[in-house]
Motif scaffolding. Structure first.
Motif, short mmCIF file in Angstrom:
data_model
loop_
_atom_site.label_atom_id
_atom_site.label_comp_id
_atom_site.label_asym_id
_atom_site.label_seq_id
_atom_site.Cartn_x
_atom_site.Cartn_y
_atom_site.Cartn_z
N ARG A 87 4.95 -2.09 -9.49
CA ARG A 87 4.06 -3.18 -9.12
C ARG A 87 4.71 -4.10 -8.09
N SER A 88 3.86 -4.87 -7.40
CA SER A 88 4.33 -5.82 -6.39
C SER A 88 3.97 -7.24 -6.81
N ASP A 129 0.83 -1.21 0.00
CA ASP A 129 0.00 0.00 0.00
C ASP A 129 0.87 1.26 0.00
N GLU A 188 0.38 1.83 -11.97
CA GLU A 188 0.59 0.47 -11.46
C GLU A 188 1.32 -0.40 -12.47
N ARG A 237 2.36 1.79 -3.50
CA ARG A 237 1.36 2.32 -4.43
C ARG A 237 1.08 3.79 -4.17
#
Length: 343
Positions: A221-222, A204, A217, A207
């Motif tokens: 990104r994760s 979070d 995104e 982002r």
């Protein structure tokens, strides 16, 4: 003696009754000062120690606290975080003459079963709870059992659990500040397990910090993993072989960062000339890898000491509270640099 000495053995050698031994060793009146001293001397000579199970049944403390880890066992032998954490915990508990009962299980359901068994058997006086979940059944269970506990990594205390925590969101902001300042705009975060609360906080934060800088995104990104070197390497290979590969990689532990650095070399991507690497927790692995890895540095053993002391305070009657540990500090090393001009 080949077997554990008993009160009967002490009574025989000291020449007194078993009830006199019980009175003397439990600090109760009924024996003279000289007899009490003789009984305790004999008990020490025989190496007698009180039976923790018997003491628990009589309402006394067990003299132990528990720690259950619901993670793949394969990740424990190489990840330094838990070894350092436990060393700090053990340092405080040893000074307090308190044992640590440690168990590894396959999932949270099995962990909850262990708590129920320990409570029924009065094996521990309290527990240290690691890896808080996003939908976590453990606080309610521990509250129902009346088993004192401290959650490691949870910033919000509950009615049942105290907590110790570090600011993962701010640490992630520091990492992104560093990479963005170097010029990186495509960044992949090789994250830990997606149901862990600290993983969610890191994702979070990443982002939010990316959006604040106008990054999408698709650019930042994760990718969740199980923290193992194998999954870390596999995730690295996917993102580096995919469209618009990242120019910087953030790893949620040192083991995955080292594995990912190896994958980059395998693909012909030099670190940091083609891709930069940041490890979440510093360790000797980060410092002996070539190039040395930029990492978040903190006193993990000190974090363990803080958690253990908080649990001892709870056992002494202290109220539930949240205690913030040392903030992780980013230490730039040779694994981060500006992205290549073509990117």
């Amino acid at each position: 003696m080949a077997r554990r000495p008993t009160i009967k053995d002490i009574a025989r050698r000291a020449g007194v009754s078993q009830s006199a031994v019980s009175f003397a060793l439990n600090g109760r009146p009924g024996v003279s000062r000289e007899t009490r001293a003789r009984i305790r001397r004999v008990a020490e000579e025989l190496g007698w120690q009180p039976n923790s199970a018997a003491r628990a049944l009589s309402g006394e403390r067990a003299g132990a606290v528990g720690l259950v880890l619901a993670r793949p066992a394969c990740t424990l032998g190489v990840e330094s975080f838990f070894l350092q954490l436990v060393s700090g915990v053990q340092e405080v508990l040893s000074a307090a003459r308190t044992a640590l009962l440690f168990q590894v299980v396959e999932d949270v359901d099995a962990e909850c079963a262990v708590y129920r068994r320990w409570w029924a058997e009065r094996r521990v006086d309290g527990v240290l709870v690691v890896d808080p979940r996003t939908d976590d059944p453990r606080p309610e269970l521990l509250a129902g059992l009346g088993l004192p506990a401290v959650a490691i990594g949870e910033p919000r205390p509950s009615a049942a659990l105290s907590s110790v925590w570090a600011d993962d969101a701010r640490a992630m902001a520091d990492v992104l500040d560093h990479l963005y300042g170097l010029g990186h705009r495509r960044i992949a975060h090789i994250a830990g397990m997606p149901d862990l609360a600290h993983t969610v906080r890191r994702i979070d934060s990443l982002r939010a910090q990316a959006a604040r800088r106008g990054l999408t995104e698709a650019e930042v990104r994760s990718v969740p993993t199980d923290y193992s070197d194998a999954e870390g390497a596999a995730a690295t290979r996917r993102v580096l072989r995919g469209p618009a590969p990242p120019t910087a990689l953030i790893y949620d532990n040192d083991v995955m960062a080292v594995a990912g650095t190896g994958v980059a070399a395998e693909l012909g991507l030099a670190v940091p000339a083609r891709v930069s690497v940041v490890a979440w927790d510093d360790s000797p692995l980060c410092r002996v890898t070539h190039p040395r890895l930029t990492a978040l540095v903190r006193d993990t053993a000190g974090f363990g000491r803080l958690a253990a002391q908080e649990l001892l305070d709870v056992l002494a009657g202290g109220p539930p509270r949240a205690r913030e540990g040392e903030q992780p500090r980013l230490e730039p090393r040779e694994s981060t640099a500006p992205p290549p001009p073509a990117y």
